[in-house]
Design a protein around this motif. Structure first.
Motif, PDB file in Angstrom:
ATOM      1  N   THR A 104      -5.174  -9.604   4.447  1.00  0.00           N
ATOM      2  CA  THR A 104      -5.813  -9.906   3.266  1.00  0.00           C
ATOM      3  C   THR A 104      -6.022  -8.699   2.217  1.00  0.00           C
ATOM      4  O   THR A 104      -5.999  -7.566   2.973  1.00  0.00           O
ATOM      5  N   SER A 105      -6.082  -8.973   1.098  1.00  0.00           N
ATOM      6  CA  SER A 105      -5.809  -8.000   0.042  1.00  0.00           C
ATOM      7  C   SER A 105      -7.329  -7.509  -0.205  1.00  0.00           C
ATOM      8  O   SER A 105      -7.478  -6.628  -1.166  1.00  0.00           O
ATOM      9  N   SER A 106      -8.352  -8.165   0.072  1.00  0.00           N
ATOM     10  CA  SER A 106      -9.743  -8.014  -0.459  1.00  0.00           C
ATOM     11  C   SER A 106     -10.172  -7.089   0.792  1.00  0.00           C
ATOM     12  O   SER A 106     -11.097  -7.642   1.822  1.00  0.00           O
ATOM     13  N   ILE A 107     -10.225  -5.883   0.274  1.00  0.00           N
ATOM     14  CA  ILE A 107     -10.717  -4.936   1.229  1.00  0.00           C
ATOM     15  C   ILE A 107     -11.688  -3.769   0.578  1.00  0.00           C
ATOM     16  O   ILE A 107     -11.420  -3.617  -0.448  1.00  0.00           O
ATOM     17  N   LEU A 108     -12.436  -2.881   1.329  1.00  0.00           N
ATOM     18  CA  LEU A 108     -13.388  -1.801   0.518  1.00  0.00           C
ATOM     19  C   LEU A 108     -12.482  -0.775   0.558  1.00  0.00           C
ATOM     20  O   LEU A 108     -12.910   0.430  -0.259  1.00  0.00           O
ATOM     21  N   THR A 109     -11.269  -0.643   1.315  1.00  0.00           N
ATOM     22  CA  THR A 109     -10.584   0.893   1.157  1.00  0.00           C
ATOM     23  C   THR A 109     -10.049   0.836  -0.204  1.00  0.00           C
ATOM     24  O   THR A 109      -9.520  -0.119  -0.879  1.00  0.00           O
ATOM     25  N   PRO A 110     -10.130   1.992  -1.198  1.00  0.00           N
ATOM     26  CA  PRO A 110      -9.837   2.116  -2.529  1.00  0.00           C
ATOM     27  C   PRO A 110      -8.359   2.137  -2.682  1.00  0.00           C
ATOM     28  O   PRO A 110      -7.660   2.826  -1.802  1.00  0.00           O
ATOM     29  N   ARG A 111      -7.949   1.461  -3.505  1.00  0.00           N
ATOM     30  CA  ARG A 111      -6.242   1.316  -3.671  1.00  0.00           C
ATOM     31  C   ARG A 111      -5.877   1.470  -5.106  1.00  0.00           C
ATOM     32  O   ARG A 111      -6.467   0.876  -5.976  1.00  0.00           O
ATOM     33  N   ARG A 112      -4.660   1.974  -5.345  1.00  0.00           N
ATOM     34  CA  ARG A 112      -4.215   2.247  -6.634  1.00  0.00           C
ATOM     35  C   ARG A 112      -3.625   0.942  -7.280  1.00  0.00           C
ATOM     36  O   ARG A 112      -2.908   0.326  -6.696  1.00  0.00           O
ATOM     37  N   SER A 113      -4.133   0.739  -8.637  1.00  0.00           N
ATOM     38  CA  SER A 113      -3.678  -0.438  -9.225  1.00  0.00           C
ATOM     39  C   SER A 113      -3.902  -0.141 -10.868  1.00  0.00           C
ATOM     40  O   SER A 113      -4.044   1.181 -11.213  1.00  0.00           O
ATOM     41  N   VAL A 114      -4.085  -1.325 -11.601  1.00  0.00           N
ATOM     42  CA  VAL A 114      -3.857  -0.982 -12.893  1.00  0.00           C
ATOM     43  C   VAL A 114      -5.058  -2.232 -13.519  1.00  0.00           C
ATOM     44  O   VAL A 114      -5.090  -3.314 -12.650  1.00  0.00           O
TER      45      VAL A 114
END
Length: 365
Positions: free
Chosen positions: A303-313
């Motif tokens: 799943t894409s809904s996680i607490l780990t910070p990830r780079r996006s816009v």
């Protein structure tokens, strides 16, 4: 939004969003005089509902089904069966931070690109919340199939791999899927997966899974030889499930590594007719069921809904680091098992009705 329906003669249409008042489905093509009630449908939904253990989302939904039409005196009438499941535990404030951000690997970006608007609360229509409606429709299909095909018909599903940790097929026992929180057919693997998912949760991440769905008691002849192949219909059904990224039938991709002498399922004369000596092709040849066990596997991404910070816009095109708060499954594949079972039932009943419409109930019909 188009294409909210699935199936031909037996079909269903779903509606609703994750944080709206409710979700539901309208099931069309339901055969008449099939025993049906809310009490018969509810056990299917109970297997999928959230909040049952620490390995799934802690959103608390009763998923109580209401049948609004198509049933009279405990029997289907042949008219559309409409079912409603009310949402009771929405927590939309958890999604305020991502209202203008795109989660990497999620449909946030593509929904915005396609429609110019999106319901960010729980993912709206892209949420796996929608799949409860499929399970309700699948319950109708499964009950109808059992009524028509008898006690020998049965669909069973399980998780056969989480992350990089597969089951040991020497221990495979489908009855074990009811004895652990993972629908795992290997009791030893189920114990090991507890530690695996505990670590995933603590790390603020998620894990993928491989599901396997089998059907016994399927008559030969279902499916069409060209564009309505049973295996292509099953693959299409499975790929509609959230986070599904791959499907294989029978031996699947492993067949490419076999030679022809091994891959082809040999036959010998049996007491009641030809008997297959193997099932590398998963119960389908030339798009048509053989009468063997149907075997389908599907890969579910993390799943894409996680607490780990990830780079996006964000909506303005500015760089952001996305952190998704709230209640989420560390492995969405677990609760995907009842959904995949439902999609198989829906596909098989539709195939049976199409076959019967063309070929009758048998050679002597």
């Amino acid at each position: 939004m188009a294409d909210n329906s699935f199936g031909q003669l037996f079909s269903f249409t779903t509606f609703g969003e994750s944080h709206g008042p409710g979700i539901g489905c309208v099931v069309d093509g339901v055969p008449p005089r099939i025993p049906l009630s809310e009490a018969l449908v509810q056990p299917y939904l109970d297997r999928r509902k959230p909040g049952q253990n620490r390995f799934v989302t802690q959103r608390r939904e009763a998923d109580s089904v209401e049948i609004l039409s198509g049933v009279f005196e405990g029997m289907t009438t042949g008219t559309p069966v409409a079912m409603l499941i009310r949402n009771t535990d929405q927590r939309s404030k958890d999604y305020g931070d991502i209202a203008r951000q795109f989660r990497p690997g999620h449909a946030d970006f593509t929904y915005q690109q396609k429609y110019g608007i999106r319901d960010y609360r729980g993912g709206g229509r892209s949420s796996a919340r929608e799949t409860a409606s499929r399970v309700a429709a699948g319950a109708v299909a499964d009950l109808a199939l059992k009524h028509v095909l008898g006690d020998g018909f049965r669909i069973r599903g399980g998780v056969v791999q989480i992350g990089q940790h597969p089951i040991d097929r020497n221990r495979l026992d489908w009855d074990e899927t009811a004895n652990n929180p993972f629908f795992c057919p290997d009791p030893v693997a189920a114990v090991a997966w507890e530690a695996v998912l505990d670590e995933v949760r603590k790390a603020g991440s998620s894990a993928g899974a491989i599901l396997e769905i089998v059907a016994d008691g399927v008559p030969p002849g279902l499916g069409q030889p060209i564009y309505g192949k049973l295996d292509s219909d099953l693959a299409a059904a499975m790929m509609t499930i959230n986070a599904a990224k791959g499907v294989e039938i029978g031996g699947g991709f492993a067949l490419a590594a076999m030679d022809g002498a091994e891959a082809g399922d040999e036959m010998r004369a049996g007491e009641t007719g030809p008997e297959f000596l193997s099932n590398n092709n998963g119960g389908v040849l030339g798009g048509i069921s053989t009468g063997q066990q149907l075997v389908v596997r599907l890969a579910i991404k993390p799943t894409s809904s996680i607490l780990t910070p990830r780079r996006s816009v964000d909506l303005d095109g500015a760089d952001v680091d996305v952190v998704t708060k709230g209640r989420h499954d560390p492995c969405v594949g677990i609760r995907g098992v009842p959904v995949a079972e439902a999609m198989m039932a829906i596909t098989l009943l539709d195939a049976l009705m199409r076959h019967t419409g063309q070929c009758g109930l048998g050679a002597d019909a």
